[in-house]
Design a protein around this motif. Structure first.
Motif, PDB file in Angstrom:
ATOM      1  N   ARG A 182     -10.680  90.583  36.154  1.00  0.00           N
ATOM      2  CA  ARG A 182     -11.876  89.903  35.630  1.00  0.00           C
ATOM      3  C   ARG A 182     -12.831  90.907  34.985  1.00  0.00           C
ATOM      4  N   CYS A 183     -12.988  92.069  35.616  1.00  0.00           N
ATOM      5  CA  CYS A 183     -13.863  93.112  35.062  1.00  0.00           C
ATOM      6  C   CYS A 183     -13.369  93.558  33.697  1.00  0.00           C
ATOM      7  N   MET A 184     -12.075  93.777  33.553  1.00  0.00           N
ATOM      8  CA  MET A 184     -11.527  94.217  32.275  1.00  0.00           C
ATOM      9  C   MET A 184     -11.707  93.140  31.205  1.00  0.00           C
ATOM     10  N   ALA A 185     -11.588  91.875  31.605  1.00  0.00           N
ATOM     11  CA  ALA A 185     -11.729  90.785  30.647  1.00  0.00           C
ATOM     12  C   ALA A 185     -13.149  90.662  30.120  1.00  0.00           C
ATOM     13  N   ARG A 186     -14.134  91.147  30.880  1.00  0.00           N
ATOM     14  CA  ARG A 186     -15.534  91.045  30.449  1.00  0.00           C
ATOM     15  C   ARG A 186     -15.909  92.118  29.425  1.00  0.00           C
ATOM     16  N   GLN A 187     -15.100  93.165  29.293  1.00  0.00           N
ATOM     17  CA  GLN A 187     -15.479  94.301  28.463  1.00  0.00           C
ATOM     18  C   GLN A 187     -14.852  94.211  27.071  1.00  0.00           C
ATOM     19  N   ASP A 188     -15.530  94.819  26.112  1.00  0.00           N
ATOM     20  CA  ASP A 188     -15.021  94.866  24.747  1.00  0.00           C
ATOM     21  C   ASP A 188     -14.132  96.100  24.618  1.00  0.00           C
ATOM     22  N   THR A 189     -12.944  96.029  25.190  1.00  0.00           N
ATOM     23  CA  THR A 189     -12.067  97.196  25.244  1.00  0.00           C
ATOM     24  C   THR A 189     -11.596  97.623  23.850  1.00  0.00           C
ATOM     25  N   ALA A 190     -11.451  96.664  22.931  1.00  0.00           N
ATOM     26  CA  ALA A 190     -11.005  97.019  21.579  1.00  0.00           C
ATOM     27  C   ALA A 190     -12.042  97.898  20.893  1.00  0.00           C
ATOM     28  N   PHE A 191     -13.319  97.547  21.034  1.00  0.00           N
ATOM     29  CA  PHE A 191     -14.385  98.354  20.431  1.00  0.00           C
ATOM     30  C   PHE A 191     -14.404  99.758  21.029  1.00  0.00           C
ATOM     31  N   ILE A 192     -14.326  99.843  22.369  1.00  0.00           N
ATOM     32  CA  ILE A 192     -14.393 101.133  23.050  1.00  0.00           C
ATOM     33  C   ILE A 192     -13.209 102.012  22.666  1.00  0.00           C
ATOM     34  N   GLU A 193     -12.005 101.449  22.656  1.00  0.00           N
ATOM     35  CA  GLU A 193     -10.818 102.232  22.314  1.00  0.00           C
ATOM     36  C   GLU A 193     -10.885 102.738  20.877  1.00  0.00           C
ATOM     37  N   THR A 194     -11.345 101.892  19.959  1.00  0.00           N
ATOM     38  CA  THR A 194     -11.456 102.309  18.557  1.00  0.00           C
ATOM     39  C   THR A 194     -12.516 103.395  18.402  1.00  0.00           C
ATOM     40  N   TYR A 195     -13.647 103.211  19.054  1.00  0.00           N
ATOM     41  CA  TYR A 195     -14.742 104.179  18.965  1.00  0.00           C
ATOM     42  C   TYR A 195     -14.293 105.539  19.507  1.00  0.00           C
ATOM     43  N   ASP A 196     -13.716 105.534  20.694  1.00  0.00           N
ATOM     44  CA  ASP A 196     -13.329 106.804  21.312  1.00  0.00           C
ATOM     45  C   ASP A 196     -12.169 107.469  20.585  1.00  0.00           C
ATOM     46  N   ALA A 197     -11.228 106.680  20.059  1.00  0.00           N
ATOM     47  CA  ALA A 197     -10.123 107.271  19.296  1.00  0.00           C
ATOM     48  C   ALA A 197     -10.651 107.959  18.038  1.00  0.00           C
ATOM     49  N   ARG A 198     -11.612 107.331  17.387  1.00  0.00           N
ATOM     50  CA  ARG A 198     -12.208 107.934  16.200  1.00  0.00           C
ATOM     51  C   ARG A 198     -12.919 109.241  16.530  1.00  0.00           C
TER      52      ARG A 198
END
Length: 215
Positions: A182-198
């Motif tokens: 449930r915690c993971m579903a609440r987060q914008d993981t796509a945004f975070i992964e893209t930001y950190d990869a960049r």
């Protein structure tokens, strides 16, 4: 003026996730810095004023707040976010307790377990043990969907964070596993992964997958 000193794929990523969830990532200056990393990668960065060269570090009008729990508490109070629990909220005591329980118990136990030294009697006396920690989580989560109540909070974001790095330590079934999902579903993981990869690429570092392939 507020500035977050951040390094991708590090403990400061949780603060970035909190800012994203609050819709405040554009209201704080985010300064990406180098840190020392696993396997000898990275370095201390002269741009980072943290006395130990770590992240996260939040600068507020020339003064500094460090440690994730303290930064999350400040930010949720400052922005009066529903992800926090303000001074007049009945759940304020539990909110504070979980923010501090994380740093004093959850993270030490999980890292010591990962390093296979968690059976030391001194460690048990200092930060309890994994069974006690999971029993504490079970007790809270048997009452409601998240740690404080039925609404996701910054406490859930913080306490669930290390399980993203050590998923094998989560029980395969039960309320803790369901809570983590449930915690993971609440987060914008796509945004975070893209930001950190960049930002990893901009710092000249390999991807996080390459780092752990070489570990």
């Amino acid at each position: 003026m507020m500035k977050l000193y951040h390094s991708p794929h590090s403990r400061s990523t949780g603060i970035l996730s909190l800012l994203r969830l609050m819709g405040k990532e554009d209201e704080i200056d985010i300064e990406t810095v180098h840190i020392k990393r696993h396997g000898g990668l990275g370095r201390l960065d002269p741009k980072n004023p943290h006395p130990e060269g770590k992240v996260p570090l939040l600068e507020v009008d020339g003064r500094f707040i460090r440690e994730r729990g303290a930064i999350m508490l400040f930010l949720t109070d400052h922005f009066d976010s529903p992800l926090g629990r303000g001074p007049d909220d009945p759940a304020r005591s539990e909110y504070l307790s979980w923010l501090f329980y994380y740093g004093n118990v959850v993270e030490p136990i999980l890292y010591l377990t990962y390093l296979e030294i968690a059976d030391n009697a001194m460690i048990h006396d200092w930060c309890r043990d994994q069974a006690t920690m999971f029993a504490t989580l079970d007790a809270a989560l048997s009452k409601h969907s998240f740690l404080l109540d039925d609404a996701f909070s910054a406490a859930d974001l913080l306490v669930s964070a290390p399980f993203q790095w050590f998923p094998d330590l989560i029980p395969e079934r039960g309320v803790v596993r369901e809570w983590f999902d449930r915690c993971m579903a609440r987060q914008d993981t796509a945004f975070i992964e893209t930001y950190d990869a960049r930002e990893m690429k901009r710092l000249g570092l390999p991807s996080i997958e390459e780092i752990y392939e070489d570990a």
